[in-house]
Scaffold this active site. Structure first.
Site, PDB file in Angstrom:
ATOM      1  CD1 TRP A 125      -2.271  -2.255   1.458  1.00  0.00           C
ATOM      2  CD2 TRP A 125      -3.052  -1.026  -0.236  1.00  0.00           C
ATOM      3  NE1 TRP A 125      -3.288  -2.957   0.863  1.00  0.00           N
ATOM      4  CE2 TRP A 125      -3.792  -2.234  -0.177  1.00  0.00           C
ATOM      5  CE3 TRP A 125      -3.374  -0.105  -1.225  1.00  0.00           C
ATOM      6  CZ2 TRP A 125      -4.819  -2.527  -1.083  1.00  0.00           C
ATOM      7  CZ3 TRP A 125      -4.402  -0.397  -2.122  1.00  0.00           C
ATOM      8  CH2 TRP A 125      -5.107  -1.588  -2.040  1.00  0.00           C
ATOM      9  CE  LYS A 169      -8.778  -1.779   4.142  1.00  0.00           C
ATOM     10  NZ  LYS A 169      -8.936  -3.009   3.441  1.00  0.00           N
ATOM     11  CG  ASP A 197      -3.427   4.355   3.667  1.00  0.00           C
ATOM     12  OD1 ASP A 197      -4.513   4.283   4.269  1.00  0.00           O
ATOM     13  OD2 ASP A 197      -3.123   3.593   2.722  1.00  0.00           O
TER      14      ASP A 197
HETATM   15  N1  PMP Z   1      -4.622   1.640   1.929  1.00  0.00           N
HETATM   16  C1  PMP Z   1      -4.672   0.496   2.622  1.00  0.00           C
HETATM   17  C2  PMP Z   1      -3.752   0.321   3.774  1.00  0.00           C
HETATM   18  C3  PMP Z   1      -5.602  -0.489   2.274  1.00  0.00           C
HETATM   19  O1  PMP Z   1      -5.667  -1.628   2.953  1.00  0.00           O
HETATM   20  C4  PMP Z   1      -6.481  -0.262   1.188  1.00  0.00           C
HETATM   21  C5  PMP Z   1      -7.537  -1.269   0.770  1.00  0.00           C
HETATM   22  N2  PMP Z   1      -7.357  -2.547   1.081  1.00  0.00           N
HETATM   23  C6  PMP Z   1      -6.354   0.928   0.487  1.00  0.00           C
HETATM   24  C7  PMP Z   1      -5.434   1.870   0.887  1.00  0.00           C
HETATM   25  C8  PMP Z   1      -7.217   1.222  -0.709  1.00  0.00           C
HETATM   26  O2  PMP Z   1      -8.495   1.434  -0.323  1.00  0.00           O
HETATM   27  P1  PMP Z   1      -9.691   1.527  -1.393  1.00  0.00           P
HETATM   28  O3  PMP Z   1      -9.814   0.200  -2.046  1.00  0.00           O
HETATM   29  O4  PMP Z   1     -10.838   1.894  -0.549  1.00  0.00           O
HETATM   30  O5  PMP Z   1      -9.302   2.592  -2.354  1.00  0.00           O
END
Ligand code: PMP
Length: 364
Positions: free
Chosen positions: A103, A197, A173
């Protein structure tokens, strides 16, 4: 009615049952209005109240001061990977990123289109089995901000501390550990988190931004992506995802009823400890992450037999036992148990019990 299962999905993930039950009622008839909550206008009195209430609940839970805006935004956290650099660049040429896995890499890849991405620390050389120590983070004082991913959902890494940036704004994030423990908001310039989440449905996101960092988006920035516009319009420049927003409000109230983030944190600590303790002493399961960097939210594990067929058997048999979504992320395989706030301790106990029985049958 069919029985609910223990859902270990990484996201969209399980929500607290009392929240789902309340939603069921409110989707049909919100507060006796004769209309469901997603059938009322985002400009109605009813929704004004939801917007005000959710913001004040969030501010209370996290102890957010008036120096910050709290924004409720459409789209998930991935959108913020480009929106954050756009708003926070403020004429600088580069930003510092900490590279800890999937991520953070995604965030870096998006940011590269907007500014130069400098790596302030990386644990790639140890296969992302830990987060860097504070000493390993070298900050460029001329950078726009320092960025870190508080919890790597796929790798199963979590910072046990808030990185220090020698005065640069810190962007985090927190998608996969938001509201799982108290946060030192004041150390951050911007925190963002996807809802799916720990606080609601997908494609919805919260951003907590220090007010002085807004108002600097370059000309041509789409209005919806300008934090200053969103703040001025109370996150209702366009029609927001009203149902997701209301769900978040119900989850904030649930957190308060649970005793707030201190109580939630203690429960999350106990849940993850129980699972890691068992994995560490078992002869069949392994988790590669250094103990101090282990995530309390996402627990990846493999079978020491390294037999992919047995992985499949594990996931299937677990599902039959009412323990679902335990397969690992498609990029790394193995298994992963995501144990966010809504996973009760009984769910983790049931998982450990299942793992024990599976180990007895398949021990190495
Ligand atoms: N950052 C992290 C740490 C994540 O776990 C996720 C999704 N699993 C995201 C960003 C991306 O989120 P989204 O799919 O809602 O754009």
């Amino acid at each position: 009615m069919m029985k609910r299962v223990y859902n270990f999905a990484a996201g969209p993930a399980a929500l607290p049952e009392p929240v789902l039950k309340k939603l069921q009622e409110d989707i049909f008839n919100y507060k006796g209005s004769g209309m469901g909550v997603m059938e009322i206008s985002h400009r109605s009195k009813e929704f004004d109240q939801i917007a005000e209430e959710s913001e004040s609940r969030l501010r209370k839970i996290l102890d957010i001061s008036d120096e910050y805006y709290t924004l409720f935004l459409n789209d998930g956290a991935s959108k913020q990977f480009s929106v954050a650099p756009l708003n926070l660049k403020r004429g600088k040429a580069s930003a510092d990123y900490i590279q800890t896995g999937h991520w953070s890499q995604r965030a870096m890849d998006e940011a590269k289109n907007i500014l130069n991405v400098r790596i302030a620390a990386s644990t790639k050389d140890v296969n992302y089995t830990r987060v860097p120590t504070q000493q390993e983070i070298s900050v460029d004082p001329g950078a726009a901000y320092l960025y870190y991913t508080a919890n790597e959902t796929i790798g199963g890494l979590e910072y046990p501390y808030t990185p220090d940036s020698a005065g640069l704004p810190i962007v985090s994030d927190m998608s996969s550990n938001f509201l799982s423990k108290p946060i030192d908001i004041k150390k951050h310039g911007l925190i963002f988190a996807s809802a799916q989440k720990n606080f609601g449905p997908s494609s919805f996101c919260i951003a907590i931004i220090r007010k002085d960092l807004t108002g600097h988006a370059p000309a041509g920035t789409p209005k919806l992506d300008d934090y200053a516009v969103q703040a001025k319009e109370g996150s209702r420049f366009n029609t927001p995802n009203t149902l997701a927003w209301y769900t978040a409000d119900l989850v904030f109230e649930w957190i308060r009823e649970q005793g707030g983030l201190e109580a939630i944190n203690e429960r999350n600590r106990a849940k993850s400890q129980m699972l890691y303790d068992y994995i560490d002493k078992s002869t069949l399961y392994a988790n590669p992450i250094q103990k101090s960097s282990r995530s309390r939210m996402n627990v990846p594990f493999t079978l020491k037999t390294q037999n992919k067929e047995l992985d499949k058997t594990f996931v299937e048999e677990a599902k039959n036992a009412g323990l679902t979504n335990l397969e690992g992320h498609r990029s790394i395989g193995g298994m992963r148990a995501s144990i966010y706030n809504a996973m009760p301790i009984e769910g983790v106990k049931a998982l450990v019990e299942f793992m024990k029985q599976f180990e007895e049958k398949h021990h190495t």
